[in-house]
Scaffold this active site. Sequence first.
Site, PDB file in Angstrom:
ATOM      1  CG  HIS A  43      -1.952   1.059   1.227  1.00 11.95           C
ATOM      2  ND1 HIS A  43      -3.159   0.921   1.877  1.00 11.95           N
ATOM      3  CD2 HIS A  43      -1.984   2.296   0.665  1.00 11.95           C
ATOM      4  CE1 HIS A  43      -3.882   2.030   1.715  1.00 11.95           C
ATOM      5  NE2 HIS A  43      -3.176   2.878   0.988  1.00 11.95           N
ATOM      6  CD  GLU A  70      -4.399  -3.011   0.911  1.00 16.09           C
ATOM      7  OE1 GLU A  70      -4.941  -4.072   1.280  1.00 16.09           O
ATOM      8  OE2 GLU A  70      -3.924  -2.170   1.714  1.00 16.09           O
ATOM      9  CG  HIS A 190      -7.603  -2.180   9.132  1.00 15.19           C
ATOM     10  ND1 HIS A 190      -6.747  -1.425   8.367  1.00 15.19           N
ATOM     11  CD2 HIS A 190      -7.610  -1.598  10.351  1.00 15.19           C
ATOM     12  CE1 HIS A 190      -6.279  -0.419   9.093  1.00 15.19           C
ATOM     13  NE2 HIS A 190      -6.784  -0.511  10.303  1.00 15.19           N
TER      14      HIS A 190
END
Length: 238
Positions: A43, A70, A190
């Site tokens: 990410h 991401e 997450h």
Amino acid sequence: MTKLSVNINKIATLRNARGANNPDVIKVALDCERFGAEGITVHPRPDERHIRYQDAVDLAKVVTTEFNIEGYPDQRFMQLIREVKPAQATLVPDPPNAITSNTGWDTIAHQSMLKDIVAELKEIGTRVSIFINPEAKYFEPAKLTGTDRVELYTEPYASNYHQDREKAVKSYVEVAHVARELGLGLNAGHDLDLHNLAYLKQQIPFLEEVSIGHALICDALYYGLENTIQMYRRQLEI
């Protein structure tokens, strides 16, 4: 089987702390694959405080499992996807200064924008996943964007798991079935860890992929990276 994608952002954070190339992000990604990871996630953020955009370019040349990038779909992110053509692009509504992802998309308010972005990404040949909160109202609008999958934002589940796991997972199970009825693939990520992962998988057995970074890297400090990846894999097989 639910695939385990290892987010290696924290490896890059450690590397960047000293300014050299130790640990080697590319080597760690290859080791994760060798140890059983079925995907690698990164990410990159605008300030490149951990994964750098060049890391993503370099990783794309060597990752043989599913490569997932991401990020917020700004111009730089979209250019990266066009260049790298990863297996999956996960769209996250992060502002530039966000420490970490902290909410999913409002797919009602942003449906038009997301529809255009999804169409462009799919034209590249990249599967698209939209990061989403466990609220049913966002799922049909997500489907209308043309996305292939949604990724459940699981921080609220993880935060409430030890107090009442049945209550914590309830909304996730409900929206998982909504996603399935709509024909959307389902990812999750997450704050998932060795304590809460197995229960989530048991309640949503058709999860296609989980993306785990922070907790997995923290556990690896104690258990070793190879052993930790296998421990997480076993949580998905219970």
